[in-house]
Design an enzyme around this catalytic site. Structure first.
Site, mmCIF file in Angstrom:
data_model
loop_
_atom_site.group_PDB
_atom_site.id
_atom_site.type_symbol
_atom_site.label_atom_id
_atom_site.label_comp_id
_atom_site.label_asym_id
_atom_site.label_seq_id
_atom_site.Cartn_x
_atom_site.Cartn_y
_atom_site.Cartn_z
ATOM 1 N N CYS A 58 12.624 -11.252 17.626
ATOM 2 C CA CYS A 58 12.350 -10.202 18.663
ATOM 3 C C CYS A 58 12.642 -10.658 19.863
ATOM 4 O O CYS A 58 13.105 -9.911 20.839
ATOM 5 C CB CYS A 58 10.782 -9.641 18.436
ATOM 6 S SG CYS A 58 10.771 -8.446 16.872
ATOM 7 N N LYS A 61 -7.265 7.475 -2.037
ATOM 8 C CA LYS A 61 -7.662 8.329 -3.377
ATOM 9 C C LYS A 61 -8.650 9.323 -2.848
ATOM 10 O O LYS A 61 -8.844 9.879 -3.503
ATOM 11 C CB LYS A 61 -7.898 7.239 -4.266
ATOM 12 C CG LYS A 61 -9.154 6.278 -4.074
ATOM 13 C CD LYS A 61 -9.423 5.283 -5.204
ATOM 14 C CE LYS A 61 -10.363 4.313 -4.795
ATOM 15 N NZ LYS A 61 -9.751 3.192 -4.023
ATOM 16 N N PHE A 62 -9.174 9.027 -1.729
ATOM 17 C CA PHE A 62 -10.302 9.843 -1.487
ATOM 18 C C PHE A 62 -9.705 10.964 -0.181
ATOM 19 O O PHE A 62 -10.527 12.062 0.274
ATOM 20 C CB PHE A 62 -11.640 9.421 -0.890
ATOM 21 C CG PHE A 62 -12.137 8.513 -1.759
ATOM 22 C CD1 PHE A 62 -12.606 9.071 -3.122
ATOM 23 C CD2 PHE A 62 -12.376 7.130 -1.818
ATOM 24 C CE1 PHE A 62 -13.312 8.275 -3.985
ATOM 25 C CE2 PHE A 62 -12.979 6.457 -2.919
ATOM 26 C CZ PHE A 62 -13.439 6.985 -3.962
ATOM 27 N N ARG A 87 1.659 -1.249 4.208
ATOM 28 C CA ARG A 87 2.683 -0.301 4.374
ATOM 29 C C ARG A 87 3.330 -0.705 6.046
ATOM 30 O O ARG A 87 2.437 -0.910 7.043
ATOM 31 C CB ARG A 87 2.680 1.003 4.207
ATOM 32 C CG ARG A 87 1.612 1.686 5.362
ATOM 33 C CD ARG A 87 1.667 3.219 5.010
ATOM 34 N NE ARG A 87 1.129 3.924 6.300
ATOM 35 C CZ ARG A 87 0.813 5.300 6.481
ATOM 36 N NH1 ARG A 87 1.447 6.083 5.503
ATOM 37 N NH2 ARG A 87 0.187 5.534 7.364
ATOM 38 N N GLU A 99 6.526 7.866 9.580
ATOM 39 C CA GLU A 99 5.772 7.662 10.815
ATOM 40 C C GLU A 99 5.977 6.469 11.539
ATOM 41 O O GLU A 99 5.239 5.416 11.646
ATOM 42 C CB GLU A 99 4.297 7.559 10.385
ATOM 43 C CG GLU A 99 3.730 8.798 9.640
ATOM 44 C CD GLU A 99 2.534 9.185 9.373
ATOM 45 O OE1 GLU A 99 1.835 10.088 8.819
ATOM 46 O OE2 GLU A 99 1.703 8.040 8.965
ATOM 47 N N CYS A 148 8.054 -12.076 17.362
ATOM 48 C CA CYS A 148 8.522 -13.276 16.775
ATOM 49 C C CYS A 148 9.620 -13.500 17.542
ATOM 50 O O CYS A 148 10.169 -12.966 18.554
ATOM 51 C CB CYS A 148 8.731 -13.005 15.001
ATOM 52 S SG CYS A 148 10.489 -11.834 14.931
ATOM 53 N N GLU A 156 3.124 17.135 7.614
ATOM 54 C CA GLU A 156 2.000 16.647 6.662
ATOM 55 C C GLU A 156 0.718 17.226 7.537
ATOM 56 O O GLU A 156 0.590 17.170 8.526
ATOM 57 C CB GLU A 156 1.987 14.987 6.879
ATOM 58 C CG GLU A 156 2.701 14.329 5.772
ATOM 59 C CD GLU A 156 2.414 12.943 5.778
ATOM 60 O OE1 GLU A 156 1.230 12.687 6.322
ATOM 61 O OE2 GLU A 156 3.381 12.034 5.548
#
EC number: 3.2.1.23
Length: 673
Positions: A166, A361-362, A114, A153, A163, A312
C-alpha cells in the site's frame, strides 16, 4: 450504454441473499417452492462462494451453481449473481499471506472473517480478475441472470491497509495526483514540524506515530484507500461488461451515515450501472424510521435521482448490535415500503433462509428457524403481495422539496484529530437538520456542494467544514439567483487539503453570509448558552459558540450569556435576490424548528400543518402517473388530505378527500389525471 435496471425483471425486486451452500441440496426444491409462495422475484447468490467455486488453485466446481441457476430460472426467479471477491479462499492466503491487511499500528489481520483484503495487493487483484472472468464466461448468457453483484459492502469492515504494498501504491497515487513531490509538500503543508519530503520514496502511509500526524496526509490516505477499492470494482465491472454485455453491474452500498464512513458514494455512484443499498436500523432509542428515510434519500441522491434498489435489510432483528430487538408486527412492511416511497425499485433482505451456523445465525431472515408457522413468514408473504400490486411505479421518480449539502471528504477531514471540540459531530448535525425537515414533511435530496442547486427553493448546510472555492462560488450564485441558504457553524473553514482558507472564517462563505467569525469558542461538556430574540423569546444552544461580526447580515438571535454574550448567534443576510441564514451554535430540536420555519418562509415553502407527526407523505411521479405514499409510523389511525381522487393500490379501494391510514399501516394512492 449498460442497462440501468435488472435484465428481465418486470416487477419490483423482492427476495434476498440466497446461500444454498449452507444447506443440503435436497432443501433447494423446498426453498424455491416457498419463494414462489412468497412472491419472490429475484435473489442474490454466490456472494461468499469463492472457496466452493475454486476449491483449490485453478480447480473449479461450477456444477452446483449451474443446477441452482437452472432451478431458479425454471421457477421464474431472476438472479443477482455475485462475484465472490469479498472472501478469498484460505488456500489463497496460505500462498499470499501479504494479501491480508495491516493496521496503522502494524498488526496484520488473519483469515477467518470476511473482507480481510489488502486492495493494493497484486496477487489479490489477479485472483479476483480470474474468478470474475470465469463466472462471466460461464454465466454471462444464462437466462436467469438479471445483474451482477461485485464484491460485497466495500469498506466494511476494512477499507485501509498500511502495508508496504500500500505504501508503494500510495506513492504512485500521489505522483499521479500531484505530479511532483514539491506539490505534495505544498498541499500537505510539510513546512510545519519539519515534515518536508525530498522525494516520493520518502513518503509512507500515516502509520502509528508518537503524536498526531499530518492531517492533510491522513485525509489523502482516506481518499487513496477509497480510490483503491474503487479501482478493484472497476476492474471487475469492466470484465463483466466485456464478457456479459447487456447485464448491469452493481455493488451494494451502505449509505446510512452511521454504517459506513470510508466510502465516497458520490464517486461510486458514477461507476455502477444501478445504485443499490443495504440498510439496517440502528436501534439505539431514536426514531429509527427517520434514519431510514434519510438513508433512502441519500441513496436516491447518489443515484442522481434515478430509481435504485434496496438490496439488503432485515425482516426483524439483526445480530451485531449490543441489543437486537425484533421488529414490531407490521414494521417490516412499513420499513420496506418507506424505502420504495423514496425511490427503491423493491425491497430485498439478508437473507432468504436463516442460518444454523456461523456469525449471523441469529440475524433474522425471510424464512426463520421456526419456518412457515411464524409471524415473520406470514408478513413476508403479505409484503410480497403488496409489492406485486405496486409494479406500475417502476421507473417513476421521487419528488424532493429541499436539498441538504453533504460531502464525504468534508466528513473525513472534520473527523481527524485535534479539532476545536470533540463534541461537534458532522453526522449528528446532518441527522438533526434532516429530522427537523422530516418533521416539517419536506422530502430531501442530498447534493454535492458543487452540484447544480437551482431547482431547490431551500438548501441546508448542516456541516461542511471542508469547502472548496468552487463550492463557495456555487452557493453564492445560488443565493444571488434567489435561493434560500441555511448554514450551520464550523462550515467553510478549510480547502480540499485541510488548509484554512486565507482570511477570516468562514472562508468562501463570508460574502454570502454577510459576516466574519473572529474566534471559535466551544463549550465545555454540559455547558449551554441562552439565545434571545428581539421579542424577548429564548432558545438554547450547546457544544459550540462563536464571536460573530456582522458585515451586512442582520442579527436575529443574540447570545444572552457565556463568553459570547452580546454577539450574534443567528443571522440573516439578504444577498442578491435570495437570503442566507447562519447559526453559530448547536441548536436543539426547538431551535432548529424555529430556524427552519423562518427559512422555509423565506423560500416560499408552504407549511404542511395538516399532516400529523410521524406520518410521512412522499410522491413518486413518472409516465405511469403520480403515486402518493402515506406511511403511518404511529400507534393511532391518521388522515391525510388528497388534492385529487385516486385508487389505493394495496386495498384496491377508491380514495378521495381525506385518506385514512390505520395505525402502523401504509397506503399508496395512484392519483387520477
Amino acid at each position: 450504454m449498460p442497462e440501468t435496471s435488472p435484465k428481465g425483471l418486470t416487477r419490483l425486486a423482492f427476495g434476498g441473499d440466497y446461500n444454498p451452500e449452507q444447506w443440503p441440496e435436497s432443501v433447494w426444491q423446498e426453498d424455491v417452492r416457498l419463494m414462489r409462495e412468497a412472491g419472490v422475484t429475484m435473489v442474490s447468490a454466490g456472494i461468499f462462494s469463492w472457496a466452493l467455486l475454486e476449491p483449490s488453485p485453478g480447480v473449479y466446481d461450477f456444477g452446483w451453481l449451474d443446477r441452482l441457476l437452472d432451478l431458479l430460472h425454471e421457477n421464474g426467479i431472476r438472479v443477482d449473481l455475485g462475484t465472490p471477491t469479498v472472501v478469498p479462499p484460505v488456500w489463497f492466503y496460505r500462498a499470499h499471506p501479504d494479501a491480508l491487511p495491516v493496521t496503522a499500528e502494524g498488526m496484520r489481520h488473519e483469515f477467518g472473517s470476511r473482507g480481510a483484503i489488502c486492495h493494493s495487493n497484486a496477487d489479490y487483484r489477479a485472483a479476483a480478475a480470474n474468478i470474475t472472468t470465469k463466472l462471466a464466461e460461464r454465466y454471462g448468457a444464462h437466462p436467469a441472470l438479471a445483474m451482477w453483484h461485485v464484491h460485497n459492502e466495500y469498506g466494511v469492515p476494512v477499507s485501509a491497509c498500511y502495508c508496504d504494498s500500500c505504501a508503494a501504491h500510495f506513492r504512485r497515487w500521489l505522483a499521479s495526483t500531484y505530479g511532483t513531490v514539491d506539490a505534495v509538500n505544498e498541499a500537505w503543508g510539510t513546512a510545519f514540524w519539519g515534515q518536508r519530503y525530498g522525494g516520493f520514496e520518502d513518503i509512507n502511509p500515516p502509520r502509528l506515530s508518537p503524536t498526531v500526524g499530518n492531517p492533510a496526509q491522513a485525509l489523502d490516505y482516506k481518499r487513496f484507500a477509497d480510490a483503491t477499492m474503487r479501482e478493484n470494482f472497476v476492474m471487475e465491472r469492466d470484465i463483466l461488461h466485456r464478457l456479459a454485455p447487456g447485464i448491469p453491474v452493481t455493488t451494494n452500498f451502505m449509505t446510512a451515515l452511521s454504517q459506513c464512513d470510508s466510502v465516497d458514494y458520490w464517486a461510486w455512484g458514477r461507476e455502477v450501472d444501478i445504485v443499490t443499498n443495504d440498510h439496517y436500523l440502528i436501534t439505539d432509542g431514536r426514531r429509527t424510521h427517520v434514519n431510514l428515510a434519510m438513508a433512502a434519500d441519500l441513496t436516491r441522491s447518489v443515484a442522481g435521482g434515478a430509481p435504485w434498489i434496496l438490496l439488503e435489510h432485515s425482516t426483524s432483528g439483526v445480530n451485531w448490535q449490543p441489543r437486537n430487538p425484533a421488529k414490531a408486527p407490521g414494521q417490516m412492511a412499513r420499513n420496506s415500503l418507506a424505502h420504495v416511497a423514496r425511490g427503491s425499485e423493491g425491497a430485498m433482505f439478508f437473507q432468504w433462509r436463516q442460518s444454523r451456523r456461523g456469525a449471523e445465525k441469529f440475524h433474522s431472515s425471510m424464512l426463520p428457524h421456526g419456518g412457515t408457522h411464524t409471524r415473520v413468514w406470514r408478513e413476508v408473504v403479505e409484503l410480497g403481495a403488496s409489492l406485486d400490486s405496486l409494479s406500475t411505479i417502476r421507473g417513476t421518480r421521487t419528488e424532493a422539496d429541499v436539498a441538504v449539502l453533504w460531502d464525504w471528504h468534508s466528513w473525513w477531514a472534520q473527523s481527524l484529530d485535534w479539532r476545536p471540540s470533540e463534541d461537534h459531530d458532522a453526522r449528528e448535525r446532518a441527522d438533526a437538520f434532516y429530522e427537523t425537515l422530516y418533521d416539517r414533511h419536506l422530502t430531501v435530496d442530498f447534493a454535492h456542494p458543487e452540484a447544480d442547486l437551482s431547482r431547490y427553493p431551500l438548501v441546508v448546510v448542516p456541516a461542511l467544514y471542508l469547502m472548496t472555492e468552487a463550492a463557495g462560488t456555487n452557493v453564492r450564485e445560488y443565493v444571488e439567483n434567489g435561493g434560500t441558504l441555511v448554514v450551520s457553524y464550523f462550515s467553510g473553514i478549510v480547502d480540499e487539503h485541510d488548509a484554512v482558507h486565507e482570511g477570516a472564517y468562514p472562508g468562501p462563505l463570508r460574502d454570502v453570509l454577510g459576516l466574519t467569525v473572529e474566534e471559535f469558542s466551544p463549550l465545555l461538556k454540559d455547558q449551554s448558552v441562552r439565545l434571545t430574540g428581539a421579542d424577548g423569546s429564548e432558545l438554547s444552544g450547546d457544544v459550540w459558540t462563536e464571536f460573530v461580526v456582522p458585515r451586512g447580515a442582520e442579527t436575529v438571535w443574540t447570545y444572552a450569556d457565556g463568553l459570547t454574550a452580546g454577539h450574534p448567534a443567528v443571522t440573516r443576510h439578504r444577498f442578491g435576490q435570495g437570503s442566507a441564514w447562519y447559526v453559530s451554535t448547536r441548536l436543539g430540536a426547538e431551535g432548529l424548528d424555529a430556524l427552519l420555519g423562518w427559512a422555509t418562509d423565506d423560500a416560499g415553502i408552504t407549511p404542511r400543518a395538516d399532516l400529523p407527526r410521524d406520518v410521512e407523505v412522499v410522491r413518486r411521479t413518472g409516465e405511469s402517473g403520480t403515486y402518493l405514499f402515506a406511511i403511518n409510523h404511529t400507534g393511532s389511525d391518521a388522515k391525510v388530505p388528497l388534492e385529487a381522487s385516486g385508487t389505493e393500490l394495496l386495498t384496491g379501494e377508491r380514495a378521495a378527500g381525506r385518506l385514512e391510514i390505520p395505525a402502523g399501516a401504509v397506503r399508496v394512492v395512484r392519483l387520477d389525471g
